[in-house]
Scaffold this motif. Structure first.
Motif, PDB file in Angstrom:
ATOM      1  N   ALA A   1       0.792  -1.230   0.000  1.00 49.61           N
ATOM      2  CA  ALA A   1       0.000   0.000   0.000  1.00 49.61           C
ATOM      3  C   ALA A   1       0.826   1.283   0.000  1.00 49.61           C
ATOM      4  O   ALA A   1       0.251   2.368  -0.120  1.00 49.61           O
ATOM      5  N   VAL A   2       2.152   1.199   0.147  1.00 48.24           N
ATOM      6  CA  VAL A   2       2.942   2.432   0.223  1.00 48.24           C
ATOM      7  C   VAL A   2       2.821   3.228  -1.075  1.00 48.24           C
ATOM      8  O   VAL A   2       2.787   2.680  -2.173  1.00 48.24           O
ATOM      9  N   VAL A   3       2.757   4.557  -0.910  1.00 47.72           N
ATOM     10  CA  VAL A   3       2.450   5.459  -2.029  1.00 47.72           C
ATOM     11  C   VAL A   3       3.369   6.669  -1.968  1.00 47.72           C
ATOM     12  O   VAL A   3       3.806   7.088  -0.895  1.00 47.72           O
ATOM     13  N   LEU A   4       3.688   7.216  -3.134  1.00 42.74           N
ATOM     14  CA  LEU A   4       4.376   8.501  -3.243  1.00 42.74           C
ATOM     15  C   LEU A   4       3.363   9.558  -3.673  1.00 42.74           C
ATOM     16  O   LEU A   4       2.605   9.357  -4.636  1.00 42.74           O
TER      17      LEU A   4
ATOM     18  N   TYR B   1       0.995   7.725  -6.562  1.00 47.77           N
ATOM     19  CA  TYR B   1       1.362   6.522  -7.310  1.00 47.77           C
ATOM     20  C   TYR B   1       1.995   5.495  -6.369  1.00 47.77           C
ATOM     21  O   TYR B   1       2.638   5.849  -5.365  1.00 47.77           O
ATOM     22  N   SER B   2       1.814   4.252  -6.719  1.00 49.20           N
ATOM     23  CA  SER B   2       2.423   3.176  -5.936  1.00 49.20           C
ATOM     24  C   SER B   2       3.934   3.366  -5.880  1.00 49.20           C
ATOM     25  O   SER B   2       4.576   3.733  -6.869  1.00 49.20           O
ATOM     26  N   LYS B   3       4.484   3.092  -4.718  1.00 48.61           N
ATOM     27  CA  LYS B   3       5.921   3.233  -4.505  1.00 48.61           C
ATOM     28  C   LYS B   3       6.684   1.978  -4.914  1.00 48.61           C
ATOM     29  O   LYS B   3       7.915   1.959  -4.911  1.00 48.61           O
ATOM     30  N   ILE B   4       5.967   0.918  -5.275  1.00 49.79           N
ATOM     31  CA  ILE B   4       6.587  -0.370  -5.578  1.00 49.79           C
ATOM     32  C   ILE B   4       6.896  -0.463  -7.075  1.00 49.79           C
ATOM     33  O   ILE B   4       5.989  -0.415  -7.908  1.00 49.79           O
TER      34      ILE B   4
ATOM     35  N   GLU C   1       1.708  10.027 -16.333  1.00 51.85           N
ATOM     36  CA  GLU C   1       1.102   8.972 -15.515  1.00 51.85           C
ATOM     37  C   GLU C   1       2.097   7.862 -15.202  1.00 51.85           C
ATOM     38  O   GLU C   1       1.779   6.683 -15.245  1.00 51.85           O
ATOM     39  N   CYS C   2       3.317   8.287 -14.876  1.00 49.81           N
ATOM     40  CA  CYS C   2       4.406   7.385 -14.472  1.00 49.81           C
ATOM     41  C   CYS C   2       4.704   6.318 -15.525  1.00 49.81           C
ATOM     42  O   CYS C   2       4.952   5.141 -15.201  1.00 49.81           O
ATOM     43  N   LYS C   3       4.679   6.724 -16.769  1.00 52.35           N
ATOM     44  CA  LYS C   3       5.083   5.850 -17.866  1.00 52.35           C
ATOM     45  C   LYS C   3       6.578   5.573 -17.765  1.00 52.35           C
ATOM     46  O   LYS C   3       7.375   6.433 -17.387  1.00 52.35           O
ATOM     47  N   VAL C   4       6.999   4.344 -18.110  1.00 52.00           N
ATOM     48  CA  VAL C   4       8.413   3.980 -18.078  1.00 52.00           C
ATOM     49  C   VAL C   4       9.135   4.648 -19.247  1.00 52.00           C
ATOM     50  O   VAL C   4       8.750   4.480 -20.402  1.00 52.00           O
ATOM     51  N   ILE C   5      10.174   5.421 -18.929  1.00 57.09           N
ATOM     52  CA  ILE C   5      10.949   6.068 -19.987  1.00 57.09           C
ATOM     53  C   ILE C   5      12.386   5.550 -20.043  1.00 57.09           C
ATOM     54  O   ILE C   5      13.126   5.867 -20.972  1.00 57.09           O
TER      55      ILE C   5
ATOM     56  N   LEU D   1       3.793   2.805 -13.102  1.00 52.74           N
ATOM     57  CA  LEU D   1       3.394   2.618 -11.711  1.00 52.74           C
ATOM     58  C   LEU D   1       1.881   2.781 -11.590  1.00 52.74           C
ATOM     59  O   LEU D   1       1.307   3.707 -12.169  1.00 52.74           O
ATOM     60  N   PRO D   2       1.205   1.912 -10.847  1.00 58.87           N
ATOM     61  CA  PRO D   2      -0.242   2.066 -10.668  1.00 58.87           C
ATOM     62  C   PRO D   2      -0.567   3.376  -9.954  1.00 58.87           C
ATOM     63  O   PRO D   2       0.113   3.773  -9.003  1.00 58.87           O
ATOM     64  N   GLN D   3      -1.606   4.053 -10.433  1.00 58.79           N
ATOM     65  CA  GLN D   3      -2.016   5.321  -9.829  1.00 58.79           C
ATOM     66  C   GLN D   3      -3.151   5.093  -8.842  1.00 58.79           C
ATOM     67  O   GLN D   3      -4.070   4.302  -9.080  1.00 58.79           O
ATOM     68  N   LEU D   4      -3.086   5.805  -7.714  1.00 58.36           N
ATOM     69  CA  LEU D   4      -4.142   5.756  -6.714  1.00 58.36           C
ATOM     70  C   LEU D   4      -5.066   6.958  -6.914  1.00 58.36           C
ATOM     71  O   LEU D   4      -4.631   8.105  -6.787  1.00 58.36           O
ATOM     72  N   PRO D   5      -6.324   6.743  -7.233  1.00 62.50           N
ATOM     73  CA  PRO D   5      -7.253   7.877  -7.388  1.00 62.50           C
ATOM     74  C   PRO D   5      -7.472   8.568  -6.038  1.00 62.50           C
ATOM     75  O   PRO D   5      -7.717   7.912  -5.028  1.00 62.50           O
ATOM     76  N   ILE D   6      -7.383   9.904  -6.025  1.00 63.57           N
ATOM     77  CA  ILE D   6      -7.509  10.642  -4.764  1.00 63.57           C
ATOM     78  C   ILE D   6      -8.446  11.837  -4.932  1.00 63.57           C
ATOM     79  O   ILE D   6      -8.729  12.295  -6.047  1.00 63.57           O
TER      80      ILE D   6
END
Length: 342
Positions: A235-238, A264-267, A299-303, A311-316
């Motif tokens: 569950a850790v998030v940035l 976004y997920s920190k994992i 949206e944290c796309k891998v570059i 990274l999965p996004q957490l809706p807030i």
């Protein structure tokens, strides 16, 4: 013409002489004289070397047992100290198990096995002769190794070898298909769960998050959870805030951020390391393990790097008191991308 013809033999003779000198210059030096080892001359040194090899194999056995004690005997609780102690036990057990059997075999070969050198001429390969030669070689190896004459070494080697395989069996058993694959699909995040600071659990207001800042976040109530470490690992998030104009939002995600605040997920989606480095000027998140880089504006796309998924996004959103809250759980599994996604 005459002078030229007389010069030819002289030239040929010079070449032949040079060729002969080259051959003489690179003659085979042969093998150095054999120097007998102490164990070859002194029976007491031989027995001492045999005991040393057996002790190394016993150390390997102890290391394997230590691994099992750490893996099955230490029960994890909510403290980091217990987790660190288990990791230390597993690491030391594996090190002693592998080091003991490896060094033992090398020491056996260098002190007790025959060290003479032989030269065998190549011959045509024939199936029947090959089979007989292979049987003869195996018999010779067993005889020269002394394994039949040294039961102490033989028995400790068998014990170390058998036990060394068991830790791998235990670890891979935990990856059985019988385990529920949905374990990473659901976390403590849910609609209305407040975002709190890690590790204090203090709720975060939207006004606390300034542009360029970054927060390490856990769900409210995590510190009181029964399986705190397991839940935190998922569950850790940035949490960060950008200028809303810099965000490239996909259709359907328009309400997943709040005035440029995104979570976004920190994992890391590569092998699960924590993504903890944030470059404010480039808006890049970096994983320190294998340098996977994620673009926060996309949206944290891998570059860059080996990660295969964003990274999965957490809706807030915010509640009536201005505190940041989740509007749902993650919409995809967190963690390494080798887990099934859907």
């Amino acid at each position: 013409m005459g002078d030229h013809s007389h010069g030819s033999p002289s030239t040929s003779g010079t070449v032949a002489t040079a060729g002969q000198s080259d051959v003489e210059k690179f003659q085979d030096p042969g093998l150095p004289p054999h120097r007998p080892r102490r164990a070859d001359k002194d029976p007491r040194a031989e027995k001492r070397a045999e005991r040393q090899v057996a002790i190394l194999f016993v150390i390997s056995i102890i290391g394997t047992v230590l691994f099992f004690v750490g893996y099955f005997g230490i029960r994890l609780d909510d403290t980091i100290a217990t987790l660190r102690f288990q990791n230390f036990t597993l690491g030391m057990g594996t090190a002693f198990a592998m080091l003991g059997i490896g060094v033992g075999i090398v020491h056996w070969a260098k002190t007790l096995m025959p060290d003479h050198e032989i030269v065998e001429e190549r011959h045509e390969v024939r199936t029947e002769e090959d089979r007989r030669d292979a049987e003869q070689i195996i018999g010779q190896v067993l005889d020269e190794s002394g394994i039949s004459r040294r039961p102490l070494i033989r028995n400790t080697l068998i014990g170390a070898g058998v036990l060394a395989i068991l830790p791998a069996i235990g670890i891979f058993r935990d990856l059985s298909k019988d385990l529920n694959p949905d374990v990473l699909r659901h976390t403590m995040w849910d609609a209305g769960v407040r975002l709190t600071r890690d590790p204090s659990g203090t709720p975060i207001k939207a006004s606390d998050v300034t542009i360029g800042s970054a927060f390490h976040v856990i769900p409210e109530g995590l510190n009181e959870a029964e399986h705190k470490l397991e839940e935190k690992a998922k569950a850790v998030v940035l949490l960060m805030r950008l200028n809303p104009d810099e965000l490239h939002v996909s259709p359907g995600r328009e309400d997943w951020n709040y005035n440029g605040i995104v979570a976004y997920s920190k994992i890391c989606t590569h092998v699960g390391c924590p993504v903890a480095l944030y470059e404010q000027h480039t808006h890049h998140l970096l994983c320190p393990c294998h340098q996977s880089t994620f673009d926060l504006t996309q949206e944290c796309k891998v570059i860059f790097g080996p990660a295969a998924h964003a990274l999965p996004q957490l809706p807030i959103s915010v509640d009536d008191e201005g505190y940041l809250v989740a509007t749902s759980d993650f919409h995809e599994p967190v963690g390494p991308s080798y887990w099934e996604r859907g």
